[in-house]
Design an enzyme around this catalytic site. Structure first.
Site, PDB file in Angstrom:
ATOM      1  N   ASP A 262       0.977  -1.183   0.037  1.00 16.85           N
ATOM      2  CA  ASP A 262      -0.059   0.116   0.169  1.00 16.85           C
ATOM      3  C   ASP A 262       1.101   1.312   0.070  1.00 16.85           C
ATOM      4  O   ASP A 262       2.242   1.154   0.305  1.00 16.85           O
ATOM      5  CB  ASP A 262      -0.900  -0.163   1.138  1.00 16.85           C
ATOM      6  CG  ASP A 262      -2.247   1.111   1.019  1.00 16.85           C
ATOM      7  OD1 ASP A 262      -3.046   0.982   1.724  1.00 16.85           O
ATOM      8  OD2 ASP A 262      -1.978   1.822   0.107  1.00 16.85           O
TER       9      ASP A 262
HETATM   10  C1  GLC Z   1      -4.240   4.377  -0.542  1.00 20.08           C
HETATM   11  C2  GLC Z   1      -5.074   3.283  -0.210  1.00 20.08           C
HETATM   12  C3  GLC Z   1      -5.096   2.076  -1.126  1.00 20.08           C
HETATM   13  C4  GLC Z   1      -4.734   2.977  -2.528  1.00 20.08           C
HETATM   14  C5  GLC Z   1      -3.354   3.480  -2.564  1.00 20.08           C
HETATM   15  C6  GLC Z   1      -3.117   4.394  -3.865  1.00 20.08           C
HETATM   16  O1  GLC Z   1      -3.680   4.794   0.735  1.00 20.08           O
HETATM   17  O2  GLC Z   1      -4.798   2.556   1.072  1.00 20.08           O
HETATM   18  O3  GLC Z   1      -6.326   1.411  -1.179  1.00 20.08           O
HETATM   19  O4  GLC Z   1      -4.775   1.940  -3.645  1.00 20.08           O
HETATM   20  O5  GLC Z   1      -3.124   4.128  -1.304  1.00 20.08           O
HETATM   21  O6  GLC Z   1      -3.961   5.382  -3.925  1.00 20.08           O
END
Ligand code: GLC
Length: 737
Positions: A262
């Site tokens: 993430d």
């Molecule tokens: C965010 C989310 C994730 C997302 C990623 C890119 O913090 O937790 O679900 O795909 O970062 O935006």
């Protein structure tokens, strides 16, 4: 001097090659050969370069070899607007307004795997058109608490429902040559302290509740990537966790794709190298709004990793494995010449959004105000002169906000617009309550005075023939939004006060809740009709009015329980340690263990307000006598259960016949019953279908922590067939030999 193309140079450079393409470029070659060939040509720097971001949403290819970059984008319900290269925020493109599909809770609420396939295909076409290689979704984290800000992005409280619905979505999406990235693996069941909470739980809870949907996504769905979550699991960050990524995902499940963090999920080089991480994204960012500028060479898998490889701290096998997985991803996506061309914000996709939305809407309650009268739904306009629509959600754009799932939708048909289109000038509107702008990280202040809005609504309600209330939650911070949880189960923005005041002056009220979570309903006895409307996306109003008007007969079923009060939930029955975790150590223990959702309500005998699997129709269904093919089953045998279901009403409708199984006596605690199968059937008035289920040993197993294996114990079992987890229409007994 005629310049020689890269390929020709390469081929010339490869001794003994006839005038052929290099193997890694030749799609007729097996993918593993292509991987091996590409690796043999890459430098160590090029291999390490594959393993971390070059921009907010992309990672490197190998420019010298013509191996393309990997472009990723959110999200599970639509293609996020193009982001700036290195900071959070829209890049201001004018070609990226997408179809916003319904939230995944709505898709789950259809209980219809065919809908998941159609949805995944359409969404995959949008990502393909926008030339993305990885779509950052779907999310399948289990709905453990109704406060979780991101439940709207997930598929409910039951592992079997989520597992069944996620597989077709992934399979169809990936046929577009776009990788899905099932998320957030694992145990990201809240947003409070999301990047630091340390989840402790039993192996039974892990294997029986929190892993199955991810396992199905990987083993049956074949997802090419998976996203490590922010939180810790038993003390180690999930984005580089030996237990979940090496042992479970890559060894037990045989995953051959890429683990992507993430955004900001990586925190340590050694763990990132050795604990199963492949692509590091978004480090030094909070995943939403803040981050360090151009920090890429400082990423944990960047210079520190390269240095460690060169000095022998880290084994070369680690980079061979990572680079192989990333090349495999590239060959499946960016370098896949057989991809269809996709399409974007098309009428066909709008039709999919409308169809899925209407099929996911759940009719919770629909009782006549007086005996002999008919219920208020479906809404027959000819009965009314003045229909008053009340509520901010009748006009508020709900495709925006909520965090990374926020969308720049090409269109969003509001409930009010659709009601006006359907019922003309019978429709009046007043806002009733106001919530304020959706801004990350702080709760927006309403731009209007809530009291004056309420006074006006009550005045107008006095001489309306019918009230259609459209409220619920929204995508504001601490509502249905990333990076924050709700603080209570109650409806926000003083809606309960408004609803009580409205019902006091006019009992004819249809309640529509647009939300991704359960809410408390202190006014439930005063409201004759209640619809759970979800976040429905671009076609919100049309999908909703299709159901309110009866053009579509509602057939959605709740993918999660609505508790009467918060402490009726397992997650909230053990104080702070159970949720959100202890303030000092951030350690959170899932003390309810396997008893999540209806498993808790059943076993603790705590009735829910509306149970898992509940959903009414404008018609009625009769379940006749169920039969079972044998009274006992061997471990390797199967049983067939049959039950005739008849549409005993006047309109065609769909019913979700649910099959639960209970282990009457077991050496370990097991829930009273667990969903093991379901079938959605469509029946014309008067028609009957013989619904059949096959039961096998897998349906009887629990996870044995001592043997670390799924086992079933001989003895008595019960089959429950129901129209919800509590509306049981038939029970059958059998013996496991
Ligand atoms: C965010 C989310 C994730 C997302 C990623 C890119 O913090 O937790 O679900 O795909 O970062 O935006």
């Amino acid at each position: 001097m005629k310049t020689i193309g890269v390929n020709a140079l390469l081929v010339a450079a490869v001794p003994g090659e006839a005038q052929m393409q290099a193997i890694y470029m030749d799609e007729t070659q097996p993918i593993e050969l292509r991987v091996k060939d590409a690796l043999s040509r890459m430098t160590l720097e090029e291999k390490v370069g594959l393993c971390y971001a070059q921009s907010k949403f992309s990672s490197r290819g190998v420019q010298r070899l013509g191996i393309p970059e990997v472009w990723m984008d959110d999200g599970p319900m639509g293609v996020r607007e193009e982001n700036k290269w290195d900071e959070w925020g829209g890049a201001g493109f004018t070609n990226d307004s997408c179809t916003a599909f319904p939230a995944l809770t709505c898709l789950a609420a259809t209980w219809n795997p065919e809908m998941a396939a159609i949805y995944g295909k359409a969404l995959g076409e949008e990502f393909r058109y926008r030339e993305k290689d990885v779509m950052l979704g779907p999310g399948v984290n289990i709905y453990r608490t109704p406060l979780n800000g991101r439940n709207f992005e997930y598929m409910g409280e039951d592992p079997k429902l989520a597992a069944t619905m996620v597989v077709p979505y992934i399979k169809e999406a990936q046929k577009n040559g776009v990788a899905t990235c099932v998320k957030h693996f694992a145990l990201n069941n809240q947003e409070t302290w999301r990047s630091g909470v340390d989840v402790q739980l039993s192996d039974r809870a892990l294997y029986e509740i929190y892993l199955p949907a991810f396992k199905a996504a990987i083993v049956e769905g074949g997802s090419w990537t998976i996203m490590g979550s922010y939180n810790k699991i038993r003390g180690t960050y999930a984005s580089h966790n030996d237990l979940t990524l090496n042992k479970i995902l890559k060894e037990e499940w045989g995953f051959d794709g890429c683990v992507i963090t993430d955004w900001g999920g990586a925190h340590d080089t050694k763990e990132a190298v050795l604990n199963g991480l492949d692509i590091e994204m978004g480090s030094y960012t909070n995943g939403l709004s803040t981050g360090r500028a151009f920090a890429y060479s400082d990423y944990y898998l960047a210079d520190a990793y390269l240095k460690g490889l060169k000095s022998g701290i880290y084994p070369m096998s680690s980079i061979e494995d990572k680079a192989s997985r990333i090349l495999r991803l590239i060959f499946r996506t960016a370098m896949n010449r057989h991809k269809p061309w996709g399409s974007f914000a098309s009428p066909e996709h709008a039709a999919v959004a409308r169809m899925v939305g209407a099929e996911g809407i759940v009719l919770l309650k629909n009782e006549p105000l007086k005996k002999k009268e008919s219920a208020l739904l479906p809404l027959d306009g000819s009965l009314y002169k003045k229909i008053l629509v009340v509520g901010e959600n009748a006009t508020r754009r709900l495709t925006e906000g909520g965090g990374s799932a926020s969308l720049k939708a090409k269109e969003e048909i509001s409930p009010l617009a659709a009601l006006q289109a359907k019922y003309g000038d019978k429709i009046q509107y007043t806002m009733g309550y106001a919530s304020g702008p959706s801004v990350y990280g702080r709760e927006g202040k309403p731009a209007f005075n809530t009291d004056s809005l309420r006074v006006q609504a009550i005045e107008m309600a006095k001489d309306a023939d019918l009230i259609v209330y459209i409220g619920g939650l929204n995508k504001n911070h601490r509502q249905d939004c990333e990076d924050g949880d709700r603080k209570s189960l109650d409806l926000p923005f003083e809606q309960d006060v408004l609803i009580n005041a409205l019902t006091a002056v006019n009992p004819k009220i249809v309640m529509v809740l647009l939300s991704g979570n359960a809410v408390a309903m202190p006014w439930i006895k005063q409201v004759p009709s209640i619809v759970q409307g979800w976040y429905l996306g671009s076609q919100a109003g049309n999908a909703l009015v299709d159901v309110l008007s009866g053009a579509v007969n509602p057939s959605g079923k709740l993918p999660f329980s609505f508790p009467v009060k918060l402490t009726d939930c397992g997650a909230h029955a053990f104080g702070e340690e159970g949720y959100p975790g202890l303030a000092d150590t951030k350690i959170e223990t899932y003390k309810e263990d396997i008893l999540v959702g209806y498993r808790w309500h059943d076993t603790k005998n705590i009735p829910s307000l509306f149970p898992f699997g509940h959903g009414l129709s404008y018609t009625t269904f009769k379940y006749s006598k169920a039969s079972i093919s044998a009274k006992s089953i061997e471990k390797d045998g199967t049983l067939t259960v049959t039950i005739p279901v008849t549409n005993t009403g006047k309109v065609a409708g769909k019913e979700v016949v649910q099959l639960y199984i209970g282990d009457v006596k077991c050496s370990v605690l097991r829930p009273l019953k667990e969903l093991k199968s379901f079938q959605k059937i469509a029946l014309a008035p008067g028609a009957t279908e013989q619904v059949q289920f096959t039961i096998k040993n897998d349906d009887l197993c629990f996870f044995d922590e001592v043997k670390h294996a799924w086992v079933s114990e001989a003895g008595a079992f019960k089959v429950y067939i129901g129209s919800s987890s509590t509306d049981i229409r038939a029970m059958l007994d059998f013996e496991l030999k």
